[in-house]
Design an enzyme around this catalytic site. Structure first.
Site, PDB file in Angstrom:
ATOM      1  N   HIS A 178      55.468  59.814  16.106  1.00 22.45           N
ATOM      2  CA  HIS A 178      56.691  59.209  16.648  1.00 22.45           C
ATOM      3  C   HIS A 178      57.922  59.715  15.918  1.00 22.45           C
ATOM      4  CE1 HIS A 178      55.071  56.489  13.554  1.00 22.45           C
ATOM      5  NE2 HIS A 178      56.326  56.204  13.234  1.00 22.45           N
ATOM      6  N   HIS A 214      61.798  58.553  14.932  1.00 23.87           N
ATOM      7  CA  HIS A 214      62.774  57.457  14.840  1.00 23.87           C
ATOM      8  C   HIS A 214      64.151  58.004  15.211  1.00 23.87           C
ATOM      9  CE1 HIS A 214      60.417  54.557  12.220  1.00 23.87           C
ATOM     10  NE2 HIS A 214      59.768  55.678  11.931  1.00 23.87           N
ATOM     11  N   ASP A 247      62.386  49.937  18.121  1.00 24.86           N
ATOM     12  CA  ASP A 247      61.609  49.561  16.937  1.00 24.86           C
ATOM     13  C   ASP A 247      61.766  48.057  16.724  1.00 24.86           C
ATOM     14  OD1 ASP A 247      60.817  49.107  14.121  1.00 24.86           O
ATOM     15  OD2 ASP A 247      60.729  51.286  14.016  1.00 24.86           O
ATOM     16  N   ILE A 248      60.662  47.374  16.482  1.00 27.06           N
ATOM     17  CA  ILE A 248      60.682  45.917  16.372  1.00 27.06           C
ATOM     18  C   ILE A 248      61.300  45.445  15.042  1.00 27.06           C
ATOM     19  CG2 ILE A 248      58.383  45.466  15.360  1.00 27.06           C
ATOM     20  CD1 ILE A 248      59.843  43.770  18.493  1.00 27.06           C
ATOM     21  N   GLU A 291      53.152  54.377   8.496  1.00 24.67           N
ATOM     22  CA  GLU A 291      52.615  53.065   8.864  1.00 24.67           C
ATOM     23  C   GLU A 291      51.731  53.142  10.111  1.00 24.67           C
ATOM     24  OE1 GLU A 291      55.739  50.030   9.272  1.00 24.67           O
ATOM     25  OE2 GLU A 291      54.437  49.019  10.732  1.00 24.67           O
TER      26      GLU A 291
HETATM   27  P1  5GP Z   1      56.294  54.758  10.283  1.00 22.12           P
HETATM   28  O1  5GP Z   1      54.862  54.940  10.772  1.00 22.12           O
HETATM   29  O2  5GP Z   1      57.227  55.757  10.887  1.00 22.12           O
HETATM   30  O3  5GP Z   1      56.363  54.744   8.775  1.00 22.12           O
HETATM   31  O4  5GP Z   1      56.783  53.316  10.749  1.00 22.12           O
HETATM   32  C1  5GP Z   1      56.367  52.771  11.968  1.00 22.12           C
HETATM   33  C2  5GP Z   1      57.518  52.070  12.655  1.00 22.12           C
HETATM   34  O5  5GP Z   1      56.984  51.413  13.793  1.00 22.12           O
HETATM   35  C3  5GP Z   1      58.208  50.991  11.811  1.00 22.12           C
HETATM   36  O6  5GP Z   1      59.598  51.219  11.810  1.00 22.12           O
HETATM   37  C4  5GP Z   1      57.837  49.680  12.505  1.00 22.12           C
HETATM   38  O7  5GP Z   1      58.886  48.720  12.495  1.00 22.12           O
HETATM   39  C5  5GP Z   1      57.517  50.126  13.908  1.00 22.12           C
HETATM   40  N1  5GP Z   1      56.492  49.295  14.540  1.00 22.12           N
HETATM   41  C6  5GP Z   1      55.282  48.959  14.015  1.00 22.12           C
HETATM   42  N2  5GP Z   1      54.596  48.196  14.876  1.00 22.12           N
HETATM   43  C7  5GP Z   1      55.388  48.029  15.963  1.00 22.12           C
HETATM   44  C8  5GP Z   1      55.210  47.325  17.198  1.00 22.12           C
HETATM   45  O8  5GP Z   1      54.194  46.688  17.467  1.00 22.12           O
HETATM   46  N3  5GP Z   1      56.246  47.389  18.089  1.00 22.12           N
HETATM   47  C9  5GP Z   1      57.390  48.095  17.828  1.00 22.12           C
HETATM   48  N4  5GP Z   1      58.332  48.097  18.778  1.00 22.12           N
HETATM   49  N5  5GP Z   1      57.580  48.774  16.685  1.00 22.12           N
HETATM   50  C10 5GP Z   1      56.588  48.733  15.762  1.00 22.12           C
END
Ligand code: 5GP
Length: 131
Positions: free
Chosen positions: A93, A95, A29-30, A88
């Protein structure tokens, strides 16, 4: 339009890759909550994890188990925590977050800022342990 995670799988957007097979992909995760915070995704583009077909969902879980074991070996922690949010990025996915205390998986926390060198180092450490 392809999701940002599909673009990562396709190599259009760089990622710190941990592991990959024909159906699944794992990368750092970035914006990590902890060093070693990893995302595990199916290559198939499905928004909501519980809309995955049963075979893909079980395959994703088993792939995540192998990644979690590698994280456990590579990163000092008490447990590897598991979370699914998907608020987001509209691409299913999981975590995986190395935990030493409950607050390590609090998504409201400010995220870590790591250098590219540190991300690379962590990804290499974890992927070396992936079996
Ligand atoms: P969620 O959809 O589970 O709420 O959050 C999405 C996760 O993806 C976040 O923790 C965010 O930091 C990660 N994320 C979003 N865009 C990117 C990206 O371009 N590259 C990486 N490696 N992680 C990402």
């Amino acid at each position: 339009m392809a999701t940002i995670f599909s673009r990562i799988v396709n190599g259009e957007i760089p990622s710190y890759k941990i592991a990959e097979d024909d159906r699944f992909y794992a990368f750092l995760d970035i914006n990590p909550l902890a060093e070693g915070h990893t995302l595990v995704i199916p290559k198939v583009e499905v928004n909501y994890i519980f809309d995955l077909d049963p075979d893909t969902l079980s395959g994703l879980t088993l792939f995540a188990q192998r990644v979690a074991k590698a994280i456990d070996k590579a990163m000092p922690c008490k447990r590897v925590g598991v979370a699914v949010l998907g608020l987001e990025v509209p691409h299913a996915h999981i975590h995986l977050v190395p935990l030493n205390k409950e607050s390590d998986i609090d998504f409201r926390k400010p995220k870590l800022k790591l250098t590219p060198e540190r991300f690379t180092e962590i990804a290499q450490k974890i992927s070396k342990e992936f079996k």
